[in-house]
Motif scaffolding. Structure first.
Motif, PDB file in Angstrom:
ATOM      1  N   ILE A  85     -26.788  53.111  12.738  1.00 51.73           N
ATOM      2  CA  ILE A  85     -27.026  54.181  13.701  1.00 51.73           C
ATOM      3  C   ILE A  85     -27.960  53.606  14.766  1.00 51.73           C
ATOM      4  CG2 ILE A  85     -26.655  56.152  12.174  1.00 51.73           C
ATOM      5  CD1 ILE A  85     -29.661  56.272  11.698  1.00 51.73           C
ATOM      6  N   ASP A  86     -28.074  54.267  15.911  1.00 54.79           N
ATOM      7  CA  ASP A  86     -28.875  53.676  16.976  1.00 54.79           C
ATOM      8  C   ASP A  86     -30.368  53.783  16.679  1.00 54.79           C
ATOM      9  OD1 ASP A  86     -29.840  56.203  17.859  1.00 54.79           O
ATOM     10  OD2 ASP A  86     -28.203  56.428  19.276  1.00 54.79           O
ATOM     11  N   LEU A  87     -31.165  53.131  17.510  1.00 57.37           N
ATOM     12  CA  LEU A  87     -32.598  52.993  17.245  1.00 57.37           C
ATOM     13  C   LEU A  87     -33.320  54.340  17.214  1.00 57.37           C
ATOM     14  CD1 LEU A  87     -34.954  51.064  16.755  1.00 57.37           C
ATOM     15  CD2 LEU A  87     -35.202  50.843  19.240  1.00 57.37           C
ATOM     16  N   THR A  88     -33.000  55.219  18.155  1.00 58.14           N
ATOM     17  CA  THR A  88     -33.655  56.530  18.199  1.00 58.14           C
ATOM     18  C   THR A  88     -33.407  57.305  16.908  1.00 58.14           C
ATOM     19  OG1 THR A  88     -33.357  56.616  20.603  1.00 58.14           O
ATOM     20  CG2 THR A  88     -33.879  58.684  19.504  1.00 58.14           C
ATOM     21  N   ALA A  89     -32.151  57.306  16.465  1.00 59.92           N
ATOM     22  CA  ALA A  89     -31.790  58.006  15.229  1.00 59.92           C
ATOM     23  C   ALA A  89     -32.455  57.357  14.023  1.00 59.92           C
ATOM     24  CB  ALA A  89     -30.273  58.017  15.054  1.00 59.92           C
ATOM     25  N   SER A  90     -32.519  56.030  14.029  1.00 58.93           N
ATOM     26  CA  SER A  90     -33.146  55.301  12.916  1.00 58.93           C
ATOM     27  C   SER A  90     -34.617  55.681  12.782  1.00 58.93           C
ATOM     28  CB  SER A  90     -33.021  53.792  13.131  1.00 58.93           C
ATOM     29  OG  SER A  90     -31.669  53.389  13.137  1.00 58.93           O
ATOM     30  N   ILE A  91     -35.317  55.719  13.902  1.00 58.66           N
ATOM     31  CA  ILE A  91     -36.745  56.065  13.883  1.00 58.66           C
ATOM     32  C   ILE A  91     -36.940  57.505  13.410  1.00 58.66           C
ATOM     33  CG2 ILE A  91     -38.767  56.449  15.352  1.00 58.66           C
ATOM     34  CD1 ILE A  91     -37.782  54.027  17.018  1.00 58.66           C
ATOM     35  N   LEU A  92     -36.077  58.396  13.856  1.00 56.64           N
ATOM     36  CA  LEU A  92     -36.164  59.799  13.430  1.00 56.64           C
ATOM     37  C   LEU A  92     -35.976  59.914  11.916  1.00 56.64           C
ATOM     38  CD1 LEU A  92     -36.580  62.619  14.617  1.00 56.64           C
ATOM     39  CD2 LEU A  92     -34.104  62.755  15.007  1.00 56.64           C
ATOM     40  N   CYS A  93     -35.042  59.143  11.365  1.00 59.83           N
ATOM     41  CA  CYS A  93     -34.816  59.145   9.916  1.00 59.83           C
ATOM     42  C   CYS A  93     -36.009  58.556   9.178  1.00 59.83           C
ATOM     43  CB  CYS A  93     -33.548  58.373   9.569  1.00 59.83           C
ATOM     44  SG  CYS A  93     -32.020  59.217  10.011  1.00 59.83           S
ATOM     45  N   MET A  94     -36.567  57.465   9.718  1.00 61.00           N
ATOM     46  CA  MET A  94     -37.726  56.831   9.083  1.00 61.00           C
ATOM     47  C   MET A  94     -38.916  57.772   9.040  1.00 61.00           C
ATOM     48  SD  MET A  94     -38.139  52.793  10.004  1.00 61.00           S
ATOM     49  CE  MET A  94     -37.559  52.809  11.683  1.00 61.00           C
ATOM     50  N   GLU A  95     -39.213  58.377  10.179  1.00 56.99           N
ATOM     51  CA  GLU A  95     -40.397  59.233  10.280  1.00 56.99           C
ATOM     52  C   GLU A  95     -40.290  60.472   9.403  1.00 56.99           C
ATOM     53  OE1 GLU A  95     -40.826  60.016  14.447  1.00 56.99           O
ATOM     54  OE2 GLU A  95     -42.019  58.206  14.785  1.00 56.99           O
ATOM     55  N   ASN A  96     -39.051  60.913   9.149  1.00 59.27           N
ATOM     56  CA  ASN A  96     -38.854  62.146   8.387  1.00 59.27           C
ATOM     57  C   ASN A  96     -38.260  61.897   6.998  1.00 59.27           C
ATOM     58  OD1 ASN A  96     -39.417  64.553  10.395  1.00 59.27           O
ATOM     59  ND2 ASN A  96     -38.344  62.966  11.568  1.00 59.27           N
ATOM     60  N   HIS A  97     -38.245  60.618   6.590  1.00 60.38           N
ATOM     61  CA  HIS A  97     -37.800  60.240   5.239  1.00 60.38           C
ATOM     62  C   HIS A  97     -36.412  60.806   4.919  1.00 60.38           C
ATOM     63  CE1 HIS A  97     -41.933  58.926   4.850  1.00 60.38           C
ATOM     64  NE2 HIS A  97     -42.345  60.133   5.150  1.00 60.38           N
ATOM     65  N   MET A  98     -35.488  60.601   5.861  1.00 59.75           N
ATOM     66  CA  MET A  98     -34.119  61.087   5.688  1.00 59.75           C
ATOM     67  C   MET A  98     -33.205  59.936   5.278  1.00 59.75           C
ATOM     68  SD  MET A  98     -31.857  63.465   5.689  1.00 59.75           S
ATOM     69  CE  MET A  98     -32.914  64.787   6.294  1.00 59.75           C
ATOM     70  N   PRO A  99     -32.743  59.902   4.039  1.00 56.68           N
ATOM     71  CA  PRO A  99     -31.853  58.821   3.593  1.00 56.68           C
ATOM     72  C   PRO A  99     -30.439  58.986   4.142  1.00 56.68           C
ATOM     73  CG  PRO A  99     -32.137  60.419   1.845  1.00 56.68           C
ATOM     74  CD  PRO A  99     -33.020  60.873   2.970  1.00 56.68           C
ATOM     75  N   LEU A 100     -29.698  57.886   4.110  1.00 52.48           N
ATOM     76  CA  LEU A 100     -28.311  57.890   4.549  1.00 52.48           C
ATOM     77  C   LEU A 100     -27.443  57.183   3.513  1.00 52.48           C
ATOM     78  CD1 LEU A 100     -30.233  56.763   7.185  1.00 52.48           C
ATOM     79  CD2 LEU A 100     -28.141  57.365   8.372  1.00 52.48           C
ATOM     80  N   ALA A 101     -26.156  57.394   3.634  1.00 55.05           N
ATOM     81  CA  ALA A 101     -25.202  56.632   2.826  1.00 55.05           C
ATOM     82  C   ALA A 101     -23.990  56.338   3.693  1.00 55.05           C
ATOM     83  CB  ALA A 101     -24.786  57.410   1.587  1.00 55.05           C
ATOM     84  N   VAL A 102     -23.509  55.111   3.607  1.00 58.69           N
ATOM     85  CA  VAL A 102     -22.340  54.683   4.370  1.00 58.69           C
ATOM     86  C   VAL A 102     -21.226  54.348   3.382  1.00 58.69           C
ATOM     87  CG1 VAL A 102     -21.433  53.010   6.012  1.00 58.69           C
ATOM     88  CG2 VAL A 102     -23.822  53.749   6.179  1.00 58.69           C
ATOM     89  N   PHE A 103     -20.041  54.894   3.617  1.00 57.96           N
ATOM     90  CA  PHE A 103     -18.931  54.655   2.694  1.00 57.96           C
ATOM     91  C   PHE A 103     -17.616  54.625   3.457  1.00 57.96           C
ATOM     92  CE2 PHE A 103     -19.506  59.189   3.097  1.00 57.96           C
ATOM     93  CZ  PHE A 103     -18.222  59.708   3.120  1.00 57.96           C
ATOM     94  N   GLY A 104     -16.581  54.101   2.810  1.00 59.89           N
ATOM     95  CA  GLY A 104     -15.269  53.979   3.440  1.00 59.89           C
ATOM     96  C   GLY A 104     -14.494  55.279   3.386  1.00 59.89           C
ATOM     97  N   LEU A 105     -14.096  55.757   4.545  1.00 59.98           N
ATOM     98  CA  LEU A 105     -13.373  57.021   4.634  1.00 59.98           C
ATOM     99  C   LEU A 105     -12.021  56.958   3.941  1.00 59.98           C
ATOM    100  CD1 LEU A 105     -13.082  59.904   5.834  1.00 59.98           C
ATOM    101  CD2 LEU A 105     -12.179  58.836   7.916  1.00 59.98           C
TER     102      LEU A 105
END
Length: 235
Positions: free
Chosen positions: A193-213
């Motif tokens: 994800i882009d840098l702005t979104a990454s920082i928002l996730c980091m600051e708010n402790h929001m995990p992600l998962a990436v998988f094959g559709l």
């Protein structure tokens, strides 16, 4: 009362177009809907964001002002969400589409309280229109809504089955990460994800998962916490 699992699923517009690469492929969308219904019926609260790439990729054109190009992209996501929402309804799900700006009577103006109420009523909630402002990507809109809605995780359904240290289409020896921190994603410039979104996730402790559709029942599994792709921790 036990807190229900709440996820935000990101779908690419191109993925919904199937092999045509533009517009919609109804069978593809119905398959997505079938999988989402499995989780929704089991009690998972589902939020969905859809990109607009099957209609508009304005940044590739220098002939149009960036602000106007981004606005067209926002409207593309509105069309996608309205369409996919209707396919979901045809398969027996209740839905609601929210936008950060008024779209006549076609969508509801975003309100966290209203969106939470819809989720608690068992509706699948769509967030269209991004943040409502130019210069913010769909990625930022995803992160913002996930944080606002206090989602448990962001699920990114992609053409590849996870995050690799290089492009697996180009490098057959590319190494797949089973688990990686968002900090490492940024440092290694893995472009999840882009840098702005990454920082928002980091600051708010929001995990992600990436998988094959395209894997069998990948969405249904991911929504229930069964990740075969890559888990991105918000460390």
């Amino acid at each position: 009362m036990e807190k229900k699992r709440r996820v935000l699923l990101k779908l690419s517009g191109e993925a919904l177009a199937g092999e045509k690469k533009t517009g919609f492929d109804e069978e593809t969308v119905k398959e997505v809907a079938r999988q989402v219904k499995i989780s929704a019926d089991s009690g998972v609260q589902v939020c969905i964001v859809i990109g607009g790439g099957n209609f508009w990729r304005g940044r590739s054109s220098n002939a149009i002002d960036r602000t106007k190009a981004d606005q067209i992209g926002m409207l593309a996501t509105v069309m996608n969400c309205i369409y996919v929402s209707e396919i979901f309804r045809s398969l027996g799900m209740d839905t609601e589409v929210f936008t950060p700006f008024a779209v006549g009577a076609m969508t509801k103006l975003f309100s966290k309280d209203e969106a939470v109420k819809c989720l608690e009523q068992g509706k699948v909630v769509f967030f269209a229109g991004g943040t409502g402002h130019p210069y913010f990507s769909t990625d930022t809109g995803i992160a913002l809504r996930a944080v606002e809605m206090e989602a448990d995780t962001i699920l990114l359904a992609k053409a590849v089955d996870g995050i690799y240290d290089s492009d697996p289409k180009v490098n057959p020896k590319a190494r797949k990460f089973d688990r990686i921190s968002i900090q490492e994603v940024v440092e290694k410039q893995l472009a999840v994800i882009d840098l702005t979104a990454s920082i928002l996730c980091m600051e708010n402790h929001m995990p992600l998962a990436v998988f094959g559709l395209n894997e069998q029942d990948a969405i249904a599994h991911a929504m229930n916490g069964e990740i075969t792709g890559t888990i991105v921790t918000a460390e």
